[in-house]
Design a protein around this motif. Structure first.
Motif, PDB file in Angstrom:
ATOM      1  N   GLY A 295       0.972  -1.180   0.322  1.00 22.83           N
ATOM      2  CA  GLY A 295       0.038  -0.319   0.072  1.00 22.83           C
ATOM      3  C   GLY A 295       0.693   1.062  -0.426  1.00 22.83           C
ATOM      4  N   TRP A 296       2.289   1.102   0.217  1.00 23.94           N
ATOM      5  CA  TRP A 296       2.803   2.456  -0.109  1.00 23.94           C
ATOM      6  C   TRP A 296       3.311   2.935  -1.620  1.00 23.94           C
ATOM      7  N   GLY A 297       4.012   3.460  -1.868  1.00 19.80           N
ATOM      8  CA  GLY A 297       4.558   4.316  -2.568  1.00 19.80           C
ATOM      9  C   GLY A 297       5.843   3.854  -3.078  1.00 19.80           C
ATOM     10  N   PHE A 298       6.834   3.855  -3.794  1.00 22.36           N
ATOM     11  CA  PHE A 298       7.611   3.910  -3.620  1.00 22.36           C
ATOM     12  C   PHE A 298       8.539   4.286  -4.392  1.00 22.36           C
ATOM     13  N   ALA A 299      10.191   4.599  -5.419  1.00 27.86           N
ATOM     14  CA  ALA A 299      10.989   5.110  -6.092  1.00 27.86           C
ATOM     15  C   ALA A 299      10.604   6.134  -7.542  1.00 27.86           C
ATOM     16  N   HIS A 300      11.004   7.277  -6.850  1.00 29.43           N
ATOM     17  CA  HIS A 300      10.025   7.968  -8.423  1.00 29.43           C
ATOM     18  C   HIS A 300      11.000   7.479  -9.640  1.00 29.43           C
ATOM     19  N   ARG A 301      12.142   7.455  -9.757  1.00 24.94           N
ATOM     20  CA  ARG A 301      12.990   6.650 -10.546  1.00 24.94           C
ATOM     21  C   ARG A 301      14.585   5.936  -9.942  1.00 24.94           C
ATOM     22  N   TRP A 302      14.835   5.644 -11.102  1.00 28.12           N
ATOM     23  CA  TRP A 302      15.536   4.435 -10.725  1.00 28.12           C
ATOM     24  C   TRP A 302      17.252   4.553 -11.384  1.00 28.12           C
ATOM     25  N   MET A 303      17.602   4.489 -10.593  1.00 35.10           N
ATOM     26  CA  MET A 303      19.404   4.628 -11.721  1.00 35.10           C
ATOM     27  C   MET A 303      20.077   3.252 -11.429  1.00 35.10           C
ATOM     28  N   HIS A 304      20.740   3.088 -12.354  1.00 38.21           N
ATOM     29  CA  HIS A 304      21.858   1.963 -11.973  1.00 38.21           C
ATOM     30  C   HIS A 304      23.086   1.331 -12.995  1.00 38.21           C
ATOM     31  N   SER A 305      24.375   2.249 -11.869  1.00 36.44           N
ATOM     32  CA  SER A 305      25.480   1.926 -12.991  1.00 36.44           C
ATOM     33  C   SER A 305      25.728   0.747 -13.265  1.00 36.44           C
ATOM     34  N   ALA A 306      26.588   0.258 -13.990  1.00 40.74           N
ATOM     35  CA  ALA A 306      26.932  -0.255 -14.652  1.00 40.74           C
ATOM     36  C   ALA A 306      28.128  -1.325 -14.150  1.00 40.74           C
ATOM     37  N   TRP A 307      28.098  -2.183 -14.588  1.00 39.33           N
ATOM     38  CA  TRP A 307      29.566  -2.994 -13.958  1.00 39.33           C
ATOM     39  C   TRP A 307      30.662  -2.763 -14.534  1.00 39.33           C
ATOM     40  N   VAL A 308      32.053  -3.322 -13.696  1.00 34.97           N
ATOM     41  CA  VAL A 308      33.360  -3.271 -14.496  1.00 34.97           C
ATOM     42  C   VAL A 308      33.710  -4.670 -14.574  1.00 34.97           C
ATOM     43  N   THR A 309      34.658  -3.909 -15.917  1.00 34.53           N
ATOM     44  CA  THR A 309      34.677  -5.249 -16.617  1.00 34.53           C
ATOM     45  C   THR A 309      36.171  -5.466 -16.880  1.00 34.53           C
ATOM     46  N   ALA A 310      37.011  -7.109 -16.978  1.00 32.88           N
ATOM     47  CA  ALA A 310      38.408  -6.623 -17.287  1.00 32.88           C
ATOM     48  C   ALA A 310      38.509  -7.512 -18.171  1.00 32.88           C
ATOM     49  N   LYS A 311      38.983  -7.431 -19.075  1.00 31.78           N
ATOM     50  CA  LYS A 311      39.536  -7.949 -20.454  1.00 31.78           C
ATOM     51  C   LYS A 311      38.355  -8.196 -21.320  1.00 31.78           C
ATOM     52  N   GLY A 312      37.235  -7.354 -21.274  1.00 35.23           N
ATOM     53  CA  GLY A 312      35.486  -7.355 -21.396  1.00 35.23           C
ATOM     54  C   GLY A 312      35.041  -8.308 -20.623  1.00 35.23           C
ATOM     55  N   GLU A 313      35.323  -9.079 -19.659  1.00 39.89           N
ATOM     56  CA  GLU A 313      34.406  -9.698 -19.141  1.00 39.89           C
ATOM     57  C   GLU A 313      34.142  -9.323 -17.508  1.00 39.89           C
ATOM     58  N   LYS A 314      32.797  -9.794 -17.057  1.00 41.08           N
ATOM     59  CA  LYS A 314      32.026  -9.164 -15.633  1.00 41.08           C
ATOM     60  C   LYS A 314      32.767  -9.650 -14.630  1.00 41.08           C
ATOM     61  N   MET A 315      33.771  -8.436 -13.858  1.00 45.36           N
ATOM     62  CA  MET A 315      34.666  -8.238 -13.002  1.00 45.36           C
ATOM     63  C   MET A 315      33.735  -8.922 -11.863  1.00 45.36           C
ATOM     64  N   SER A 316      33.910 -10.364 -11.413  1.00 43.74           N
ATOM     65  CA  SER A 316      33.704 -11.022 -10.617  1.00 43.74           C
ATOM     66  C   SER A 316      34.156 -12.060 -10.051  1.00 43.74           C
ATOM     67  N   LYS A 317      34.351 -12.738  -8.555  1.00 40.42           N
ATOM     68  CA  LYS A 317      34.983 -13.888  -8.002  1.00 40.42           C
ATOM     69  C   LYS A 317      34.669 -14.817  -8.685  1.00 40.42           C
ATOM     70  N   SER A 318      33.504 -15.060  -9.059  1.00 43.30           N
ATOM     71  CA  SER A 318      32.935 -16.774  -9.876  1.00 43.30           C
ATOM     72  C   SER A 318      33.438 -16.377 -11.282  1.00 43.30           C
ATOM     73  N   LEU A 319      34.233 -15.355 -11.532  1.00 43.46           N
ATOM     74  CA  LEU A 319      34.806 -15.621 -13.025  1.00 43.46           C
ATOM     75  C   LEU A 319      36.726 -15.735 -12.714  1.00 43.46           C
ATOM     76  N   GLY A 320      37.156 -15.187 -10.710  1.00 40.93           N
ATOM     77  CA  GLY A 320      38.199 -15.047 -10.933  1.00 40.93           C
ATOM     78  C   GLY A 320      39.018 -13.967 -10.621  1.00 40.93           C
ATOM     79  N   ASN A 321      38.283 -12.964 -11.152  1.00 41.37           N
ATOM     80  CA  ASN A 321      39.070 -11.891 -11.534  1.00 41.37           C
ATOM     81  C   ASN A 321      38.746 -10.961 -10.172  1.00 41.37           C
ATOM     82  N   GLY A 322      37.976 -10.624  -9.186  1.00 40.29           N
ATOM     83  CA  GLY A 322      38.070 -10.070  -8.799  1.00 40.29           C
ATOM     84  C   GLY A 322      39.314  -9.409  -7.705  1.00 40.29           C
ATOM     85  N   LEU A 323      39.943  -8.323  -7.725  1.00 38.55           N
ATOM     86  CA  LEU A 323      40.520  -7.736  -7.509  1.00 38.55           C
ATOM     87  C   LEU A 323      39.561  -6.769  -6.701  1.00 38.55           C
TER      88      LEU A 323
END
Length: 528
Positions: A295-323
């Motif tokens: 019964g509430w409202g919520f955010a009037h605008r959504w903003m999302h930041s893109a991720w970091v890539t390393a050599k074209g791959e998304k930086m993540s621990k699952s890919l083993g390239n998280g710094l």
């Protein structure tokens, strides 16, 4: 710690109107606050299960720049960034490490705070922890139940089991953020990109695309899309990670937490909800649905930041390239690392490479060369207060126009270097004794523009940080030498097929929080 800029008296109406992209509408539109002169922002913070890497901090820096620009425009900003201090991974990792779950959460919460501070991210107006808002969550669940959009799963005796699910089919608007078809399939290209990436670690530190809630295939669910609002404890869960409620003993579902905390501090309606692109679905979609179903409202605008890539791959621990942040800051100054993140528009992928760092180091050299030349000619120093007091109307028009068009930091950076070129030309043309007002004006403008990006190199944040960075580099070199000796011993053991000894060395390093990665070119280490 970075000091928060003070709001300016200049009227927001004196400059071109701020325009921002809205993830829900896929359009850049003029920003109009709910309350004139004020803006409320909620940004999803860290799941504090392990050390921060650069992917986590990218979102924090991106929204720090957004916040700083609002402040410069004269808005009073209420900025909330939460901490998820309880979830499956925190519990599982703490048990494996012989820790209390709350102990592990607090250890890594401090690490995140330290990383934010090192990189000049302003402290939020408030940083609530999920575990501090259990009663808010219970009340929220009851509202959703009362409105007919959730159900309690009974146990074998017909009593509340502790499992409560949101009834997705009961909410026809489900999918309005990500434009899902039937709430399961991405219907726009950007959502498809995010979905194809699969489980990965980015802005918050968890496997956000496929958290335990979304992966729950319990037969108790009425529909596969339903998600957990409250979860009954697993047998391995400690007693301290359980709360008694009218619908059974358990702990909160991950999505529920942010709805409860954003409502507590920003109300039923607020201006902006931010976070990493990886959170769009299911997390933010579920947040919106459950808040509105209450019964509430919520955010009037959504903003999302893109991720970091390393050599074209998304930086993540699952890919083993998280710094890890500590590893990067041991090799590069915090200013340089922040520049590399802050000068890429928040919706653009950030490629992390040696070239990225080299460009940031070159930028630092150009900026400091001009400031040092100018300082030698100015008849009195320029203080941080002088920089903070510059009215927005006295910023270069190109800089204002760039940031007012969806926080175009690339255009803003171009304006910064235009000012440097003009300043150097002035210095080259004038005699050494000339300390006229034009030079002083240029220096104040330059530092004020840099300050909007959190990059004024003469701010106490960075002056103090230089000494800290030198010390951290020495510590990293010493640690690298010690670990290097252990890796050499391990390599010899593996060559001699003494795998027991090799595993023992790896395990001992693991107990100290050192993660070993074996590749075809050798072994490397990082902090967990």
């Amino acid at each position: 710690m970075t000091e928060s800029p003070k709001p300016h008296d200049s009227s927001v109406s004196q400059v071109p109107q701020l325009r921002l992209y809205d993830t829900a509408t896929h359009r850049i539109t003029p920003f109009t606050p709910i309350h004139p002169g004020e803006v409320g922002i909620y940004v999803c913070g860290a799941t504090v299960q392990s050390s921060p890497h650069i992917g986590h901090i990218r979102a924090a820096v991106a929204f720090d720049v957004v916040r700083r620009w609002f402040i410069r425009l004269g808005y009073k900003v209420t900025f909330i960034r939460n901490v998820t201090d309880i979830d499956d991974k925190i519990i599982d990792k703490s048990r494996a490490a012989g820790q209390q779950w709350w102990e592990r959460a607090y250890i890594y919460e401090r690490e995140f705070t330290h990383a934010y501070e090192r990189l000049g991210v302003l402290a939020p107006t408030y940083e609530p922890r999920a575990t501090g808002h259990i009663t808010d969550m219970i009340d929220l669940i009851q509202r959703i139940l009362d409105n007919g959009h959730a159900y309690v799963v009974p146990d074998a005796d017909g009593k509340p089991s502790g499992n409560v699910y949101f009834d997705v089919p009961s909410w026809p608007q489900y999918g309005e953020l990500t434009h899902q078809q039937a709430g399961t399939q991405a219907a726009d290209e950007s959502a498809a990109v995010a979905d194809r990436m699969g489980p990965s670690v980015d802005s918050t530190g968890d496997d956000k695309y496929n958290p335990a809630d979304a992966a729950d295939n319990s037969e108790d669910k009425h529909d596969p899309r339903d998600f957990a609002l409250w979860k009954s404890p697993k047998p391995s869960d400690p007693e301290t990670a359980r709360w008694k409620t009218p619908f059974g003993t358990g702990r909160p579902g991950w999505h529920l937490e942010c709805s409860a905390m954003s409502h507590r501090y920003l109300g039923a309606d607020f201006d902006i909800h931010g976070g990493g692109l990886d959170l769009r679905f299911p997390h933010h979609e579920n947040e919106m649905a459950q808040s509105k179903a209450a019964g509430w409202g919520f955010a009037h605008r959504w903003m999302h930041s893109a991720w970091v890539t390393a050599k074209g791959e998304k930086m993540s621990k699952s890919l083993g390239n998280g710094l890890s942040v500590d590893s990067i800051l041991a090799e590069h100054s915090a200013w340089v690392v922040r520049y590399a993140m802050a000068t890429v528009q928040y919706r653009s992928m950030l490629e992390w490479s040696e070239q990225t760092i080299a460009e940031a180091e070159s930028a630092h050299e150009r900026i400091m060369n001009f400031l040092d030349r100018a300082d030698a000619l100015l008849d009195s120093p320029i203080s941080t207060d002088d920089v903070a007091a510059l009215p927005i109307t006295e910023f270069p028009a190109e800089f204002i126009g760039s940031l007012n068009e969806d926080i175009n930091v690339s255009g803003a950076a171009a304006s910064i270097f235009t000012t440097i070129r003009q300043g150097n030309a002035l210095l080259d043309a004038q005699p050494a004794t000339d300390t006229g007002s034009r030079l002083r004006t240029m220096v104040v403008q330059l530092r004020a523009m840099l300050d909007v990006l959190g990059l004024d190199p003469l701010n106490a944040q960075w002056v103090a940080g230089d000494a800290h960075d030198d010390h951290s580099s020495q510590e990293h070199d010493a640690l690298d030498a010690l670990i290097g000796e252990q890796l050499e011993k391990r390599a010899k053991a593996r060559k001699n097929k003494d795998f027991a000894q090799a595993d023992a060395i790896r395990d001992e390093l693991g107990k100290a929080g050192i993660v070993i990665e074996d590749t075809s070119s050798g072994s490397s280490w990082s902090m967990e």
